[in-house]
Write an enzyme that holds these catalytic residues in place. Structure first.
Site, PDB file in Angstrom:
ATOM      1  N   SER A   1      41.771  34.955 -45.951  1.00 51.14           N
ATOM      2  CA  SER A   1      42.091  33.576 -45.573  1.00 51.14           C
ATOM      3  C   SER A   1      42.580  33.595 -44.117  1.00 51.14           C
ATOM      4  O   SER A   1      42.694  34.663 -43.511  1.00 51.14           O
ATOM      5  CB  SER A   1      43.151  33.010 -46.507  1.00 51.14           C
TER       6      SER A   1
ATOM      7  N   ILE B   1      39.527  32.923 -58.091  1.00 48.39           N
ATOM      8  CA  ILE B   1      39.222  32.357 -59.413  1.00 48.39           C
ATOM      9  C   ILE B   1      38.990  30.846 -59.309  1.00 48.39           C
ATOM     10  O   ILE B   1      38.037  30.304 -59.856  1.00 48.39           O
ATOM     11  CB  ILE B   1      40.372  32.659 -60.396  1.00 48.39           C
TER      12      ILE B   1
ATOM     13  N   THR C   1      31.998  42.081 -44.760  1.00 48.20           N
ATOM     14  CA  THR C   1      31.028  40.985 -44.687  1.00 48.20           C
ATOM     15  C   THR C   1      29.968  41.147 -45.778  1.00 48.20           C
ATOM     16  O   THR C   1      29.640  40.201 -46.495  1.00 48.20           O
ATOM     17  CB  THR C   1      30.360  40.951 -43.288  1.00 48.20           C
TER      18      THR C   1
ATOM     19  N   CYS D   1      59.764   9.583 -36.973  1.00 47.93           N
ATOM     20  CA  CYS D   1      60.083   9.265 -38.369  1.00 47.93           C
ATOM     21  C   CYS D   1      61.529   9.668 -38.695  1.00 47.93           C
ATOM     22  O   CYS D   1      62.444   8.943 -38.340  1.00 47.93           O
ATOM     23  CB  CYS D   1      59.072   9.926 -39.309  1.00 47.93           C
ATOM     24  N   LEU D   2      61.760  10.815 -39.302  1.00 45.30           N
ATOM     25  CA  LEU D   2      63.139  11.275 -39.493  1.00 45.30           C
ATOM     26  C   LEU D   2      63.852  11.327 -38.143  1.00 45.30           C
ATOM     27  O   LEU D   2      65.057  11.067 -38.056  1.00 45.30           O
ATOM     28  CB  LEU D   2      63.147  12.660 -40.150  1.00 45.30           C
TER      29      LEU D   2
ATOM     30  N   ARG E   1      60.109   6.893 -46.970  1.00 48.42           N
ATOM     31  CA  ARG E   1      60.687   6.025 -48.002  1.00 48.42           C
ATOM     32  C   ARG E   1      61.868   5.219 -47.469  1.00 48.42           C
ATOM     33  O   ARG E   1      62.233   4.201 -48.007  1.00 48.42           O
ATOM     34  CB  ARG E   1      61.255   6.859 -49.150  1.00 48.42           C
TER      35      ARG E   1
ATOM     36  N   HIS F   1      54.305   8.145 -37.258  1.00 51.07           N
ATOM     37  CA  HIS F   1      53.896   9.497 -36.853  1.00 51.07           C
ATOM     38  C   HIS F   1      52.741   9.379 -35.852  1.00 51.07           C
ATOM     39  O   HIS F   1      51.582   9.627 -36.201  1.00 51.07           O
ATOM     40  CB  HIS F   1      53.431  10.297 -38.070  1.00 51.07           C
TER      41      HIS F   1
ATOM     42  N   GLU G   1      51.777  11.290 -33.706  1.00 49.91           N
ATOM     43  CA  GLU G   1      51.086  12.558 -33.454  1.00 49.91           C
ATOM     44  C   GLU G   1      49.724  12.630 -34.139  1.00 49.91           C
ATOM     45  O   GLU G   1      48.824  13.327 -33.673  1.00 49.91           O
ATOM     46  CB  GLU G   1      51.951  13.748 -33.882  1.00 49.91           C
TER      47      GLU G   1
HETATM   48  N1  GLN Z   1      62.796  11.554 -45.118  1.00 48.74           N
HETATM   49  C1  GLN Z   1      62.615  10.367 -44.357  1.00 48.74           C
HETATM   50  C2  GLN Z   1      62.086   9.218 -45.201  1.00 48.74           C
HETATM   51  O1  GLN Z   1      61.547   9.413 -46.247  1.00 48.74           O
HETATM   52  C3  GLN Z   1      61.688  10.610 -43.169  1.00 48.74           C
HETATM   53  C4  GLN Z   1      60.304  10.948 -43.568  1.00 48.74           C
HETATM   54  C5  GLN Z   1      59.492  11.583 -42.461  1.00 48.74           C
HETATM   55  O2  GLN Z   1      60.044  12.037 -41.474  1.00 48.74           O
HETATM   56  N2  GLN Z   1      58.190  11.624 -42.611  1.00 48.74           N
HETATM   57  O3  GLN Z   1      62.194   8.092 -44.829  1.00 48.74           O
END
Ligand code: GLN
Length: 546
Positions: A13, A148, A190, A381-382, A462, A507, A509
């Site tokens: 892998s 498997i 290979t 986000c976080l 969330r 996000h 990114e």
């Molecule tokens: N844990 C945080 C939330 O659920 C941020 C989630 C994250 O960074 N993707 O809101």
């Protein structure tokens, strides 16, 4: 009629199957073909959403809310197409669907078996990707032949060729040609992996050999003889200085031309135009500036957990001819590192997304330090959530402010559960997922970076900014610079008097491309360059802070 390329792996892998498949996708796209890609993962998880990023790498979020394998990030960045959640499936997903059909009575009392029911489900999944807008579907099979779990997938793709016609399918097999201390390159692994594939009824059309040194003509001849493929079907994929060079390496070896001929695609009517990709590689190879960016997270020993963040930073670097030197900072160690040279010497700090309390206090501290020392800081986000917590604690006199995720008893939940998450108990696929629009504040830094007042970004969370604290936090200088179009969810925060201190609940990114850096990352790297090259930053006016 779409053509199909199935990519399997042997020997080991982590040979870069996803990158090889993506590179082929890019080459075919450079020939003017319309390409889509998908990954079939043989593990039993329904999707990677609940898998530990520290082991499995990042969860890549698609625009339509799929929580997918990180290889989809490579696919999107290389072929420059937005893929959907139907571009990734797993054994778990396939079985769930088969079992749901069985419960509904769709099989009319027949015995439900791996062949044909599971293999049919896999084939249906692949067929769904082919439509009038797609010339070529590239399907990567996760894992290696001999595993498997992979057997039903190999059987399904074997049958597939008979179903759609030999001329419409190409099997590409990726192997490793190791270089031994004796100074020899060895073809035996290979041979063995191709034998394994053939024992399942698949004769590869192309064998891509990964190696750290180019494979000699002699060795190619040997592989060609023993594995029963033509000489031109043995492709030497030697380690490239950067992942962006892989398409060029494979093109030099004639891979895309051979694949076209195998699939009956007329090469002459699809001449290749590599100019755009070559221009990118030229940029990648001529980076003359440098910035040092700290990534403060909890999976720092597993950078794959932040794959798209790193790629977005690098792409922003390419835009400015700048190499991004990364310093992986374990969030749990931040409280001990503040004020040390290691942090002082950073040109910028990224606080990426994450879940769970481990390391959060360090992230809050890093956000506060960057804020008070005019260090460019991007919160994802976080990252936005810890920025808000740091302002609440340090400026708004709410010393126990927290997110309810980390302290269920906090008196000041400045980040709280979104109401529609309150009764959710299942973990997988239940967050606020996928693309959502945001309205940006005119004149804000984010609106200037994006150059527009309406943006769409992908989400996976969330918890959210608690609007009960909005007035109080704005009063001390936090700018809520973007909200959902109805104004209910805060999507962006920033500080006016800081070179760059921006958090987003999204996000971004995931939308960055190597030759089209995301505007937020681009401006972030610009701010880091100002700091690195000693240009006057717009220092934070600490007097204004209560
Ligand atoms: N844990 C945080 C939330 O659920 C941020 C989630 C994250 O960074 N993707 O809101």
């Amino acid at each position: 009629m779409s053509k199909f390329i199935f990519v399997t792996g042997g020997v080991s892998s982590s040979l870069g199957k996803g990158l090889t498949a993506s590179s082929l996708g890019r080459l075919l796209k450079c020939r003017g073909l319309r390409v889509t890609m998908c990954k079939l993962d043989p593990y039993i998880n329904v999707d990677p959403g609940t898998m530990n990023p520290g082991e499995h790498g990042e969860v890549f979020v698609t625009h339509d809310g799929g929580e997918t394998d990180l290889d989809l990030g490579h696919y999107e960045r290389f072929i420059d197409e937005d893929l959907g959640q139907n571009s990734n499936t797993t054994t778990g997903w396939i079985y769930r669907s088969v079992i749901e059909k069985e419960r509904r009575g769709d099989f009319l009392g027949r015995t439900v078996q791996v062949i044909p029911h599971v293999t049919d489900e896999i084939k249906d999944w692949v067929r769904l990707l082919a439509d009038d807008d797609v010339d070529v579907v590239i399907v990567e099979i996760g894992g290696t032949v001999g595993d498997i779990e992979i057997v039903p997938f190999i059987e399904a793709i074997r049958q597939f060729r008979r179903d759609v016609g030999r001329e419409n399918v190409c099997y590409m097999h990726l192997t490793l040609v190791p270089y031994l201390v004796t100074g020899e390159q060895k073809t035996k692994p290979t041979q063995h992996s191709v034998t394994e594939l053939r024992s399942r009824g698949i004769q590869p059309d192309v064998i891509v050999c990964r190696s750290d040194k180019p494979i000699s003509e002699n060795l190619k001849r040997k592989i060609s003889n023993l594995c029963d493929v033509s000489m031109e079907a043995v492709v030497s994929a030697v380690d490239a200085p950067s992942i962006y060079e892989i398409p060029l390496v494979l093109h030099d070896q004639g891979l895309d031309g051979f694949v076209c001929r195998t699939l009956g695609i007329d090469e002459a009517s699809h001449p290749i135009d590599l100019s755009q990709w070559e221009e990118l590689v030229r940029r990648v190879e001529s980076l003359s500036r440098r910035v040092k960016v700290g990534i403060v997270g909890k999976y720092v020993s597993m950078p794959d957990a932040y794959m798209s963040v790193v790629e977005a930073l690098r792409s922003a670097g390419f835009h400015y001819g700048t190499e991004i030197e990364l310093d992986w900072i374990d969030a749990e160690k931040v409280p001990d590192l503040l004020g040390t040279d290691r942090i002082r010497q950073l040109d910028a700090i990224v606080i990426p997304g994450g879940f769970g309390v481990r390391g959060v206090e360090g992230m809050v501290a890093a956000a506060g330090y960057a804020r008070d020392h005019a260090i460019p800081c991007l919160g994802l986000c976080l990252g936005l959530q810890v920025m808000v917590i740091s302002v609440a604690r340090d400026w708004a006199n709410l010393p126990r402010a927290n997110s309810r995720e980390f302290d269920s008893l906090t008196p000041d939940p400045v980040i709280d559960l979104m109401p529609d998450q309150a009764h959710v108990t299942d973990k997988g696929g239940t967050m606020r997922l996928g693309s959502y629009q945001a309205a940006l504040l005119p004149g804000s830094k984010v609106s200037e970076a994006y150059g527009t007042l309406g943006v769409t970004e992908r989400h996976r969370h969330r918890f959210e900014f608690n609007n009960k604290y909005r007035t109080r936090l704005e009063a001390v200088g936090l700018v809520c610079s973007g909200t959902s179009p109805d104004g209910r969810l805060v999507e962006f925060v920033e500080l006016a008097d800081h070179p760059f201190w921006i958090g987003t609940q999204a996000h971004p990114e995931f939308k960055s491309r190597p030759d089209r850096a995301h505007p937020l990352f681009r401006e972030f790297v610009a701010a880091a360059l100002d700091r690195a090259e000693g240009r006057e930053p717009h220092l934070l006016d600490l007097d204004r802070v209560p």
